[in-house]
Write a protein that holds these residues in place. Sequence first.
Motif, mmCIF file in Angstrom:
data_model
loop_
_atom_site.group_PDB
_atom_site.id
_atom_site.type_symbol
_atom_site.label_atom_id
_atom_site.label_comp_id
_atom_site.label_asym_id
_atom_site.label_seq_id
_atom_site.Cartn_x
_atom_site.Cartn_y
_atom_site.Cartn_z
ATOM 1 N N SER A 150 0.868 -1.167 0.000
ATOM 2 C CA SER A 150 0.000 0.000 0.000
ATOM 3 C C SER A 150 0.917 1.232 0.000
ATOM 4 O O SER A 150 2.131 1.101 -0.196
ATOM 5 C CB SER A 150 -0.891 -0.010 1.237
ATOM 6 O OG SER A 150 -1.735 1.120 1.232
ATOM 7 N N PHE A 151 0.383 2.427 0.209
ATOM 8 C CA PHE A 151 1.226 3.616 0.299
ATOM 9 C C PHE A 151 0.717 4.527 1.401
ATOM 10 O O PHE A 151 -0.407 4.385 1.873
ATOM 11 C CB PHE A 151 1.283 4.368 -1.031
ATOM 12 C CG PHE A 151 -0.064 4.776 -1.610
ATOM 13 C CD1 PHE A 151 -0.933 5.621 -0.926
ATOM 14 C CD2 PHE A 151 -0.442 4.326 -2.876
ATOM 15 C CE1 PHE A 151 -2.150 6.008 -1.475
ATOM 16 C CE2 PHE A 151 -1.671 4.699 -3.431
ATOM 17 C CZ PHE A 151 -2.523 5.538 -2.729
ATOM 18 N N ASN A 152 1.584 5.487 1.815
ATOM 19 C CA ASN A 152 1.140 6.573 2.684
ATOM 20 C C ASN A 152 0.755 7.710 1.766
ATOM 21 O O ASN A 152 1.554 8.100 0.903
ATOM 22 C CB ASN A 152 2.276 7.074 3.580
ATOM 23 C CG ASN A 152 2.485 6.146 4.746
ATOM 24 O OD1 ASN A 152 1.590 5.367 5.101
ATOM 25 N ND2 ASN A 152 3.668 6.197 5.326
ATOM 26 N N ALA A 153 -0.419 8.279 1.974
ATOM 27 C CA ALA A 153 -0.874 9.359 1.101
ATOM 28 C C ALA A 153 0.166 10.485 1.049
ATOM 29 O O ALA A 153 0.432 11.052 -0.013
ATOM 30 C CB ALA A 153 -2.215 9.877 1.592
ATOM 31 N N GLY A 178 -2.070 -5.979 -3.599
ATOM 32 C CA GLY A 178 -2.216 -5.021 -2.499
ATOM 33 C C GLY A 178 -3.536 -4.266 -2.581
ATOM 34 O O GLY A 178 -4.003 -3.947 -3.674
ATOM 35 N N LEU A 179 -4.118 -4.021 -1.409
ATOM 36 C CA LEU A 179 -5.344 -3.228 -1.347
ATOM 37 C C LEU A 179 -5.051 -1.983 -0.512
ATOM 38 O O LEU A 179 -4.653 -2.087 0.642
ATOM 39 C CB LEU A 179 -6.479 -4.038 -0.703
ATOM 40 C CG LEU A 179 -7.792 -3.276 -0.530
ATOM 41 C CD1 LEU A 179 -8.491 -3.070 -1.872
ATOM 42 C CD2 LEU A 179 -8.740 -4.018 0.419
ATOM 43 N N ILE A 180 -5.226 -0.817 -1.129
ATOM 44 C CA ILE A 180 -5.019 0.425 -0.391
ATOM 45 C C ILE A 180 -6.335 0.725 0.317
ATOM 46 O O ILE A 180 -7.393 0.777 -0.308
ATOM 47 C CB ILE A 180 -4.609 1.569 -1.346
ATOM 48 C CG1 ILE A 180 -3.352 1.153 -2.132
ATOM 49 C CG2 ILE A 180 -4.353 2.862 -0.566
ATOM 50 C CD1 ILE A 180 -3.243 1.770 -3.494
ATOM 51 N N GLU A 181 -6.256 0.883 1.641
ATOM 52 C CA GLU A 181 -7.471 1.026 2.440
ATOM 53 C C GLU A 181 -8.157 2.361 2.161
ATOM 54 O O GLU A 181 -7.497 3.347 1.806
ATOM 55 C CB GLU A 181 -7.112 0.976 3.939
ATOM 56 C CG GLU A 181 -6.474 -0.324 4.394
ATOM 57 C CD GLU A 181 -7.477 -1.459 4.579
ATOM 58 O OE1 GLU A 181 -8.686 -1.174 4.703
ATOM 59 O OE2 GLU A 181 -7.036 -2.626 4.604
ATOM 60 N N LYS A 182 -9.448 2.407 2.409
ATOM 61 C CA LYS A 182 -10.242 3.614 2.158
ATOM 62 C C LYS A 182 -9.675 4.812 2.947
ATOM 63 O O LYS A 182 -9.631 5.941 2.442
ATOM 64 C CB LYS A 182 -11.700 3.349 2.531
ATOM 65 C CG LYS A 182 -12.603 4.570 2.496
ATOM 66 C CD LYS A 182 -13.613 4.477 1.395
ATOM 67 C CE LYS A 182 -14.586 5.606 1.224
ATOM 68 N NZ LYS A 182 -14.451 6.828 1.918
ATOM 69 N N ASP A 186 -8.860 8.314 1.355
ATOM 70 C CA ASP A 186 -9.479 9.549 1.884
ATOM 71 C C ASP A 186 -8.421 10.637 2.049
ATOM 72 O O ASP A 186 -8.606 11.773 1.634
ATOM 73 C CB ASP A 186 -10.096 9.301 3.276
ATOM 74 C CG ASP A 186 -11.427 8.570 3.214
ATOM 75 O OD1 ASP A 186 -12.016 8.502 2.126
ATOM 76 O OD2 ASP A 186 -11.867 8.059 4.273
ATOM 77 N N LYS A 187 -7.280 10.237 2.641
ATOM 78 C CA LYS A 187 -6.203 11.213 2.895
ATOM 79 C C LYS A 187 -5.641 11.739 1.582
ATOM 80 O O LYS A 187 -5.362 12.920 1.445
ATOM 81 C CB LYS A 187 -5.069 10.556 3.692
ATOM 82 C CG LYS A 187 -5.338 10.481 5.174
ATOM 83 C CD LYS A 187 -4.070 10.042 5.895
ATOM 84 C CE LYS A 187 -4.434 9.142 7.060
ATOM 85 N NZ LYS A 187 -3.401 8.214 7.435
ATOM 86 N N SER A 218 -13.325 3.084 -3.887
ATOM 87 C CA SER A 218 -13.267 3.730 -5.199
ATOM 88 C C SER A 218 -13.062 5.238 -5.093
ATOM 89 O O SER A 218 -13.547 5.881 -4.149
ATOM 90 C CB SER A 218 -14.577 3.466 -5.934
ATOM 91 O OG SER A 218 -14.611 4.183 -7.136
ATOM 92 N N PHE A 219 -12.383 5.795 -6.088
ATOM 93 C CA PHE A 219 -12.262 7.259 -6.172
ATOM 94 C C PHE A 219 -13.601 7.910 -6.506
ATOM 95 O O PHE A 219 -13.752 9.122 -6.378
ATOM 96 C CB PHE A 219 -11.199 7.652 -7.209
ATOM 97 C CG PHE A 219 -9.872 7.992 -6.588
ATOM 98 C CD1 PHE A 219 -9.616 9.272 -6.126
ATOM 99 C CD2 PHE A 219 -8.878 7.032 -6.450
ATOM 100 C CE1 PHE A 219 -8.402 9.592 -5.531
ATOM 101 C CE2 PHE A 219 -7.664 7.338 -5.860
ATOM 102 C CZ PHE A 219 -7.427 8.624 -5.398
ATOM 103 N N LEU A 220 -14.579 7.100 -6.916
ATOM 104 C CA LEU A 220 -15.897 7.671 -7.228
ATOM 105 C C LEU A 220 -16.604 8.192 -5.975
ATOM 106 O O LEU A 220 -17.634 8.850 -6.068
ATOM 107 C CB LEU A 220 -16.755 6.631 -7.950
ATOM 108 C CG LEU A 220 -16.320 6.381 -9.402
ATOM 109 C CD1 LEU A 220 -16.938 5.120 -9.964
ATOM 110 C CD2 LEU A 220 -16.674 7.582 -10.285
ATOM 111 N N TYR A 221 -16.045 7.920 -4.795
ATOM 112 C CA TYR A 221 -16.615 8.449 -3.561
ATOM 113 C C TYR A 221 -16.299 9.934 -3.334
ATOM 114 O O TYR A 221 -16.702 10.493 -2.324
ATOM 115 C CB TYR A 221 -16.112 7.653 -2.348
ATOM 116 C CG TYR A 221 -16.770 6.302 -2.191
ATOM 117 C CD1 TYR A 221 -18.153 6.201 -1.984
ATOM 118 C CD2 TYR A 221 -16.028 5.126 -2.240
ATOM 119 C CE1 TYR A 221 -18.761 4.965 -1.842
ATOM 120 C CE2 TYR A 221 -16.626 3.885 -2.102
ATOM 121 C CZ TYR A 221 -17.997 3.818 -1.904
ATOM 122 O OH TYR A 221 -18.590 2.586 -1.765
#
Length: 386
Positions: A150-153, A178-182, A186-187, A218-221
Amino acid sequence: MRVADNYFRLGTENAFVILAKAKKLESEGKKIINLGIGQPDFLTPKHIVETAKKALDEGYHGYTPANGMIELRQGVSKHIKKMYGADVHAERIFIAPGGKPSIFFAIMMFGQPGVEIVYPEPGFPIYESVINYSGAKAIPMYLSEKKNFSFNADDVLNLINEKTRLLIVNNPQNPTGGLIEKSEIDKLADGLKKFPNVVIFSDEIYSRQIYDGKSMPSFLYYPELYNRLIVMDGWSKTYAMTGWRLGWSVWPNNLIEKVTKMAINSYSCVSAANQVAALAALEGPHDFLDDMMKKFEKRRSLIVDGLNSLPGIKCNKPGGAFYAFPNISETGMTGEDFSEKCLFDAGVAVVPGTSFGQSCSNFVRFSFANSYENIEKALEKIKKIL
Ligand code: PLP
């Protein structure tokens, strides 16, 4: 004959090269278990196939609008509403032959010399390839094994400067699973408010392949980003339709005409009968998806536990997609040597990490889009050669 210089900057997708090697060995009589390819090992659900046949019988033989049939775009709009509660008008939806053309068009639309484009590494190789082709500078956003890819925003935001035109995110991720958490998305979405000139391309092609009961971040949020957000998804992985060539993407209002022009300049439109079938896929039934995910869950445990039991191999548990991306450095081999040995000595096709970025020489991608029995056999065979 003189081929244009920029052609030589184009890369490729090595999984297709491995597939060709595996097929050649098979044609010579060798038995190969293919854990190299990134496509579900299921047939497209029957009702979708029947709809395509019927559409052909009913005369869907001609061109359609280049951005896709209106019925299908409306169907995608409804699907987005159902999945994410988001209102995306059918006018902003673009139907293409697979997810790839949207990647190509977005990068070519924003990439040029003097510009920077941020992309994930390890990552789907087409991003870096097309960025280089466009003449833009490819800026890798490194995803670390320690963070389960994942990554840090904040790390991502630090890569952005006044030259950055496009930021590519892929979630769930190929090749790492990998799954980047919501919470992290958000960040990132929040931090991007500081960079209003950066366009976001979110590759969400594995949106329906997520484990542990989690939902798709999703980025659609983030409607506040809609004026500079491109989201790509499609039918390939969700409905086992890779060969049908069907993808959808959402574009900002002011880019939809531009991307449609790129379609008109290249392939014109997606096959009409396939678009009718694509609508049937969205409308359901969807029990096929649950069955597929149950199988993938079992195989995920098998492959992760199996790889971790092998000497010198360490494997994280993927949160999405159908890939495991173990670190094989303690075997004393590079990912390339390991993959060659797997193919020629064990008869198992896998993809070396460097196919997904130069920094990935300690890794190998295993696709678990193959039967439980074949994965068991493949693990046994690899154990023997190690
Ligand atoms: N994006 C990612 C991350 C992928 O892994 C793939 C296929 O492997 C694609 C896009 C391409 O999808 P399609 O076959 O629909 O063009």
